[in-house]
Design a protein around this motif. Structure first.
Motif, mmCIF file in Angstrom:
data_model
loop_
_atom_site.group_PDB
_atom_site.id
_atom_site.type_symbol
_atom_site.label_atom_id
_atom_site.label_comp_id
_atom_site.label_asym_id
_atom_site.label_seq_id
_atom_site.Cartn_x
_atom_site.Cartn_y
_atom_site.Cartn_z
ATOM 1 N N PHE A 60 56.955 -1.268 -4.841
ATOM 2 C CA PHE A 60 57.771 -2.463 -5.056
ATOM 3 C C PHE A 60 59.206 -2.205 -4.588
ATOM 4 O O PHE A 60 59.903 -1.360 -5.146
ATOM 5 C CB PHE A 60 57.775 -2.857 -6.539
ATOM 6 N N THR A 62 61.478 -5.045 -3.611
ATOM 7 C CA THR A 62 62.356 -6.156 -3.982
ATOM 8 C C THR A 62 61.702 -7.006 -5.069
ATOM 9 O O THR A 62 60.515 -6.819 -5.390
ATOM 10 C CB THR A 62 62.651 -7.067 -2.766
ATOM 11 N N GLU A 63 62.461 -7.945 -5.586
ATOM 12 C CA GLU A 63 61.938 -8.847 -6.612
ATOM 13 C C GLU A 63 60.767 -9.675 -6.088
ATOM 14 O O GLU A 63 59.874 -10.056 -6.837
ATOM 15 C CB GLU A 63 63.047 -9.769 -7.117
ATOM 16 N N ARG A 64 60.770 -9.948 -4.797
ATOM 17 C CA ARG A 64 59.684 -10.731 -4.207
ATOM 18 C C ARG A 64 58.353 -9.997 -4.285
ATOM 19 O O ARG A 64 57.287 -10.613 -4.304
ATOM 20 C CB ARG A 64 60.000 -11.079 -2.749
ATOM 21 N N ASP A 65 58.404 -8.667 -4.324
ATOM 22 C CA ASP A 65 57.174 -7.876 -4.396
ATOM 23 C C ASP A 65 56.507 -7.984 -5.764
ATOM 24 O O ASP A 65 55.277 -7.903 -5.875
ATOM 25 C CB ASP A 65 57.476 -6.398 -4.090
ATOM 26 N N ALA A 67 57.130 -10.593 -7.987
ATOM 27 C CA ALA A 67 57.016 -11.986 -8.421
ATOM 28 C C ALA A 67 55.561 -12.470 -8.527
ATOM 29 O O ALA A 67 55.206 -13.141 -9.513
ATOM 30 C CB ALA A 67 57.823 -12.900 -7.494
ATOM 31 N N PRO A 68 54.671 -12.154 -7.560
ATOM 32 C CA PRO A 68 53.282 -12.627 -7.673
ATOM 33 C C PRO A 68 52.554 -12.050 -8.888
ATOM 34 O O PRO A 68 51.693 -12.719 -9.471
ATOM 35 C CB PRO A 68 52.639 -12.139 -6.370
ATOM 36 N N GLU A 71 53.852 -13.966 -11.943
ATOM 37 C CA GLU A 71 53.294 -15.321 -11.911
ATOM 38 C C GLU A 71 51.827 -15.317 -12.334
ATOM 39 O O GLU A 71 51.384 -16.187 -13.094
ATOM 40 C CB GLU A 71 53.430 -15.910 -10.512
ATOM 41 N N GLU A 94 60.581 -8.032 -14.649
ATOM 42 C CA GLU A 94 61.182 -6.898 -13.942
ATOM 43 C C GLU A 94 62.594 -6.664 -14.433
ATOM 44 O O GLU A 94 63.287 -7.595 -14.859
ATOM 45 C CB GLU A 94 61.152 -7.130 -12.429
#
Length: 262
Positions: A60, A62-65, A67-68, A71, A94
């Motif tokens: 991981f 970034t936060e985008r990694d 996020a899924p 969710e 996170e």
């Protein structure tokens, strides 16, 4: 003298309320919740004596990694979303390294490792202080697989478990959770909650009973490994043997069952 009398009467009134509430609390606590409670297991149920998780933080960046994964967890369990952070409900989220591991001090650690997003959740401790703190046994550790679960029908909203948890892994519903859900996106397979109760990650016990891995594990594409800590041949034990891992606030003696590869 009059002010002292008023203070005495006030304290006496509070004590009377507390005493009157004790039989109710004791009656609820006396119900048969001895840690053997479990969901009805399907024929393909995953069996383990102490479930544990290993998170490979190197996957991981970034936060985008992450996020899924968050969710997937929150959608599966109908976790509400409120814009006001005071009412925030979190099962999986996170945070910064120094928030996750405040007891691991290293002023010269790798910047890349320091600034990764670190996923945190309930640690399903082998020695959970939240269980000891709960007066109604609404939170308890299952003897069959070590998962620390919440029975939200028994929760009286005292928040003692939140005060006892050193990981901040529990959330309190100050608002009606259903108001923070989009009806068309609700998961009909998982119950919604009511205002005034505590909730947290349950290691996807309802999915395990159907032979499925936790939602975050499934969404991680291999970055999170889940398995039986007591089984020396499990994938979790293999990963722990082959990698250096740390745990959150392990010095407290809670024996958290979530490990991090750094």
């Amino acid at each position: 003298m009059e002010s002292s009398r008023r203070r005495f009467m006030k304290m006496a009134g509070i004590a009377a309320v507390g005493l009157s509430a004790q039989p109710v609390i004791k009656a609820v606590a006396a119900a048969p919740t001895n840690g053997t409670h479990s969901l009805q297991k399907g024929p393909k149920a995953l069996i383990g004596s102490q479930w544990a998780m290993v998170i490979d933080t190197r996957r991981f960046k970034t936060e985008r990694d992450v996020a899924p994964l968050i969710e997937a967890c929150h959608k599966t369990h109908n976790v509400p979303h409120f814009s006001d952070r005071r009412h925030e409900i979190k099962w999986l989220w996170e945070t910064h390294f120094h928030n996750a591991f405040p007891d691991i001090v290293n002023p010269h650690m790798s910047e890349e490792a320091e600034h990764r997003p670190y996923l945190v959740l309930c640690n399903h401790c082998e020695n959970p202080p939240c269980v000891r703190a709960c007066p109604t046994k609404a939170t308890f550790k299952r003897q069959s697989d070590g998962i620390v679960v919440m029975d939200m029908h028994r929760c009286i909203g005292c928040r003692f478990c939140m005060a006892a948890c050193p990981y901040g892994a529990r959330s309190f519903n100050f608002r009606d959770p259903r108001q923070g859900l989009v009806e068309k996106e609700m998961n009909p397979q998982y119950p919604t909650r009511m205002k005034g109760v505590v909730e947290k990650c349950n290691f996807c016990s309802e999915r395990l009973s159907e032979g499925l891995m936790p939602a975050c594990v499934e969404a991680s594409k291999g970055a999170i490994v889940f398995g039986d800590l007591r089984d020396p041949n499990s994938e979790v034990r293999r990963v722990l043997r082959e990698n250096f891992t740390i745990r959150r606030k392990s010095g407290l003696g809670t024996e958290p069952c979530v490990y991090y590869i750094v």
